[in-house]
Design an enzyme around this catalytic site. Structure first.
Site, PDB file in Angstrom:
ATOM      1  N   ARG A  10      81.552  74.998  40.504  1.00  0.00           N
ATOM      2  CA  ARG A  10      81.217  73.932  41.442  1.00  0.00           C
ATOM      3  C   ARG A  10      82.258  73.976  42.554  1.00  0.00           C
ATOM      4  NH1 ARG A  10      81.299  68.803  37.912  1.00  0.00           N
ATOM      5  NH2 ARG A  10      81.068  67.806  39.939  1.00  0.00           N
ATOM      6  N   SER A  12      83.956  71.439  44.044  1.00  0.00           N
ATOM      7  CA  SER A  12      85.006  70.428  44.197  1.00  0.00           C
ATOM      8  C   SER A  12      86.371  71.080  43.995  1.00  0.00           C
ATOM      9  CB  SER A  12      84.809  69.300  43.187  1.00  0.00           C
ATOM     10  OG  SER A  12      85.157  69.744  41.887  1.00  0.00           O
ATOM     11  N   LYS A  82      83.743  67.760  29.161  1.00  0.00           N
ATOM     12  CA  LYS A  82      83.206  66.417  29.336  1.00  0.00           C
ATOM     13  C   LYS A  82      81.883  66.389  30.095  1.00  0.00           C
ATOM     14  CE  LYS A  82      85.067  63.213  32.160  1.00  0.00           C
ATOM     15  NZ  LYS A  82      85.933  62.083  32.545  1.00  0.00           N
ATOM     16  N   ASP A  83      81.676  67.320  31.000  1.00  0.00           N
ATOM     17  CA  ASP A  83      80.445  67.346  31.798  1.00  0.00           C
ATOM     18  C   ASP A  83      79.322  68.133  31.130  1.00  0.00           C
ATOM     19  OD1 ASP A  83      81.735  65.890  33.783  1.00  0.00           O
ATOM     20  OD2 ASP A  83      82.408  67.694  34.835  1.00  0.00           O
ATOM     21  N   THR A 126      85.391  52.052  38.297  1.00  0.00           N
ATOM     22  CA  THR A 126      85.006  53.160  37.415  1.00  0.00           C
ATOM     23  C   THR A 126      83.491  53.273  37.459  1.00  0.00           C
ATOM     24  OG1 THR A 126      85.008  54.070  35.181  1.00  0.00           O
ATOM     25  CG2 THR A 126      84.954  51.683  35.337  1.00  0.00           C
ATOM     26  N   SER A 128      82.074  54.793  34.763  1.00  0.00           N
ATOM     27  CA  SER A 128      81.827  55.189  33.396  1.00  0.00           C
ATOM     28  C   SER A 128      81.621  53.955  32.518  1.00  0.00           C
ATOM     29  CB  SER A 128      83.027  56.015  32.914  1.00  0.00           C
ATOM     30  OG  SER A 128      83.264  55.811  31.539  1.00  0.00           O
ATOM     31  N   LEU A 129      80.468  53.901  31.847  1.00  0.00           N
ATOM     32  CA  LEU A 129      80.206  52.765  30.954  1.00  0.00           C
ATOM     33  C   LEU A 129      81.220  52.749  29.817  1.00  0.00           C
ATOM     34  CD1 LEU A 129      76.305  52.997  30.660  1.00  0.00           C
ATOM     35  CD2 LEU A 129      77.602  51.320  31.971  1.00  0.00           C
ATOM     36  N   ARG A 130      81.649  53.930  29.403  1.00  0.00           N
ATOM     37  CA  ARG A 130      82.653  54.051  28.342  1.00  0.00           C
ATOM     38  C   ARG A 130      83.977  53.394  28.758  1.00  0.00           C
ATOM     39  NH1 ARG A 130      86.980  57.239  27.905  1.00  0.00           N
ATOM     40  NH2 ARG A 130      86.420  58.303  29.822  1.00  0.00           N
ATOM     41  N   ARG A 131      84.435  53.721  29.958  1.00  0.00           N
ATOM     42  CA  ARG A 131      85.687  53.117  30.423  1.00  0.00           C
ATOM     43  C   ARG A 131      85.513  51.620  30.670  1.00  0.00           C
ATOM     44  NH1 ARG A 131      86.632  58.185  34.438  1.00  0.00           N
ATOM     45  NH2 ARG A 131      87.903  59.469  33.053  1.00  0.00           N
ATOM     46  N   ARG A 148      82.033  56.044  42.970  1.00  0.00           N
ATOM     47  CA  ARG A 148      81.564  57.411  42.736  1.00  0.00           C
ATOM     48  C   ARG A 148      82.328  58.377  43.618  1.00  0.00           C
ATOM     49  NH1 ARG A 148      76.978  60.187  41.526  1.00  0.00           N
ATOM     50  NH2 ARG A 148      78.711  61.628  41.360  1.00  0.00           N
ATOM     51  N   ASN A 150      84.201  62.550  43.957  1.00  0.00           N
ATOM     52  CA  ASN A 150      85.192  63.344  43.230  1.00  0.00           C
ATOM     53  C   ASN A 150      86.559  62.653  43.263  1.00  0.00           C
ATOM     54  OD1 ASN A 150      86.367  64.014  45.702  1.00  0.00           O
ATOM     55  ND2 ASN A 150      85.003  65.766  45.943  1.00  0.00           N
ATOM     56  N   VAL A 151      87.529  63.265  42.638  1.00  0.00           N
ATOM     57  CA  VAL A 151      88.833  62.615  42.457  1.00  0.00           C
ATOM     58  C   VAL A 151      89.447  62.178  43.799  1.00  0.00           C
ATOM     59  CG1 VAL A 151      91.190  62.982  41.621  1.00  0.00           C
ATOM     60  CG2 VAL A 151      89.261  63.771  40.255  1.00  0.00           C
ATOM     61  N   THR A 153      87.981  61.518  46.653  1.00  0.00           N
ATOM     62  CA  THR A 153      87.209  60.410  47.223  1.00  0.00           C
ATOM     63  C   THR A 153      87.574  59.088  46.546  1.00  0.00           C
ATOM     64  OG1 THR A 153      85.397  61.965  47.529  1.00  0.00           O
ATOM     65  CG2 THR A 153      84.859  59.631  47.755  1.00  0.00           C
ATOM     66  N   ARG A 154      87.712  59.128  45.237  1.00  0.00           N
ATOM     67  CA  ARG A 154      88.037  57.888  44.513  1.00  0.00           C
ATOM     68  C   ARG A 154      89.420  57.373  44.879  1.00  0.00           C
ATOM     69  NH1 ARG A 154      84.992  58.146  38.676  1.00  0.00           N
ATOM     70  NH2 ARG A 154      83.332  59.507  39.379  1.00  0.00           N
ATOM     71  N   CYS A 242      72.503  61.449  27.282  1.00  0.00           N
ATOM     72  CA  CYS A 242      72.517  60.390  28.290  1.00  0.00           C
ATOM     73  C   CYS A 242      73.862  59.695  28.335  1.00  0.00           C
ATOM     74  CB  CYS A 242      71.557  59.424  28.000  1.00  0.00           C
ATOM     75  SG  CYS A 242      70.465  58.554  27.554  1.00  0.00           S
TER      76      CYS A 242
HETATM   77  N1  LIG Z   1      83.458  62.645  35.461  1.00  0.00           N
HETATM   78  C1  LIG Z   1      83.999  63.615  36.351  1.00  0.00           C
HETATM   79  C2  LIG Z   1      85.030  64.453  35.691  1.00  0.00           C
HETATM   80  N2  LIG Z   1      84.674  65.485  34.911  1.00  0.00           N
HETATM   81  C3  LIG Z   1      85.823  66.074  34.447  1.00  0.00           C
HETATM   82  C4  LIG Z   1      86.885  65.378  34.968  1.00  0.00           C
HETATM   83  C5  LIG Z   1      88.275  65.725  34.718  1.00  0.00           C
HETATM   84  C6  LIG Z   1      88.683  65.359  33.348  1.00  0.00           C
HETATM   85  C7  LIG Z   1      88.613  66.427  32.345  1.00  0.00           C
HETATM   86  O1  LIG Z   1      89.286  67.455  32.488  1.00  0.00           O
HETATM   87  O2  LIG Z   1      87.931  66.251  31.338  1.00  0.00           O
HETATM   88  C8  LIG Z   1      86.398  64.340  35.780  1.00  0.00           C
HETATM   89  C9  LIG Z   1      87.170  63.358  36.552  1.00  0.00           C
HETATM   90  C10 LIG Z   1      87.551  62.122  35.785  1.00  0.00           C
HETATM   91  O3  LIG Z   1      86.882  61.712  34.836  1.00  0.00           O
HETATM   92  O4  LIG Z   1      88.550  61.500  36.163  1.00  0.00           O
END
Ligand SMILES: NCc1[nH]cc(CCC(=O)O)c1CC(=O)O
Length: 310
Positions: A10, A12, A82-83, A126, A128-131, A148, A150-151, A153-154, A242
């Site tokens: 990707r 990013s 994680k993705d 965030t 993320s529903l988990r966080r 939303r 990438n890092v 941007t956040r 999901c």
């Molecule tokens: N959701 C996006 C994502 N996918 C992987 C990472 C980096 C974390 C990793 O190495 O698992 C991130 C950014 C984040 O969650 O802060």
């Protein structure tokens, strides 16, 4: 036998940094392979305006890359585990997991505050529903605001918009060299259990490519691989492609794998956790998921799915 290897990534900054890191590791082994990066823009990268969990979850980031692998356009791809969805398409394999980076989430706050010292009603970013669920469990008074991008941007949105803090994975920040500058607090797994595979890289290639799989074994890290296998078994058993408030973290502890699985309601009022230990990674992941199901995990997940459909 100077095979040229094409690596999909990707676009990013984080993805390219990870891909270059893997290529450097392979290059330094001293074989005569040459490498080239081919950038691929995924659907997940294009959708920046909607909640990720509403538009199909984590598979969005890997589908185009898997297509390119199957068609032979690229030879391997470096993912954040994680993705990756719980199940890979036939013909592809998670061939290698290098040594895992820090698996923890971290708090990045504007005024150097910790989760405990943030003011009443603080706004935390965030998507993320988990966080969100775990933060709300610890601090029911805070307000979660979706964020939303990438890092980079956040981090910019934290500076420019009305967030008091955001949560990110420590690993991503460490990889792009920003961790010391921005992290205000590491959130330990008992406060915010990481996502399945967080901090680990996964290298995906064609199952038939024996030569490449042989090369990748040199950078495989067995304890990280076993932990990732256990966490992904948990995700698969939980019914996980999901995007739901599910977390799981495993690590080798002396001779054993210790795994904690979690399921939460999005408001953080219900948080169910199961801790198991043993030797068989797949069995451990499944066992934790089954125990959570016995305690009502599926009702929580059904409720979340219903809310997402609205
Ligand atoms: N959701 C996006 C994502 N996918 C992987 C990472 C980096 C974390 C990793 O190495 O698992 C991130 C950014 C984040 O969650 O802060």
């Amino acid at each position: 036998m100077a095979r040229h290897i094409v690596v999909g990534s990707r676009r990013s900054k984080l993805a390219l940094t990870q891909t270059r890191w893997v290529i450097r590791q392979l290059d330094s082994l001293g074989f005569s392979y040459t490498f080239e990066i081919k950038e691929i823009v995924t659907k997940g990268d294009k959708i920046v305006d909607r909640m990720l969990s509403k538009v199909g979850g984590k598979g969005l980031f890997v589908k185009e890359i898997e297509q390119a692998l199957l068609e032979g356009e690229i030879d391997f791809a470096v993912h954040s585990v994680k993705d990756m969805p719980a199940e890979l398409p036939p013909g592809l394999e998670l061939a290698c997991v290098p040594k895992r980076e820090d698996p923890r989430d971290c708090l990045i706050s504007k005024r150097n505050q910790t989760l405990d010292s943030l003011p009443d009603g603080a706004v935390i970013g965030t998507s993320s529903l988990r966080r969100a669920a775990q933060i709300l469990h610890a601090r029911p008074d805070v307000k979660i605001k979706w964020i939303r991008g990438n890092v980079d941007t956040r981090l910019r949105k934290l500076r420019e918009e009305d967030y008091d803090a955001i949560i990110l994975a420590a690993s991503g920040l460490k990889r792009i060299g920003l961790s010391d500058e921005v992290i205000t607090q590491y959130l330990e797994p008992d406060i915010c259990l990481p996502a399945v595979g967080q901090g680990a890289l996964g290298i995906e290639c064609r199952a038939s490519d024996q030569e490449l799989k042989g090369l990748l074994t040199y950078i495989h890290h067995e304890p990280s691989g076993l932990a990732v296998m256990a966490e992904r078994a948990f995700l698969a058993e939980m019914g996980g492609s999901c995007h739901v408030p599910v977390a799981c973290y495993a690590e080798m502890n002396a001779q054993e794998l210790v795994l904690t699985g979690l399921i939460a309601s999005p408001d953080g009022k219900t948080v169910l956790k199961e801790r198991v230990s043993g030797h068989d990674p797949v069995q451990l992941g499944r066992q934790a998921a089954q125990r959570l199901k016995e305690r009502g995990a599926e009702q929580i997940l059904d409720q979340v799915r219903k809310e997402l459909e609205q």
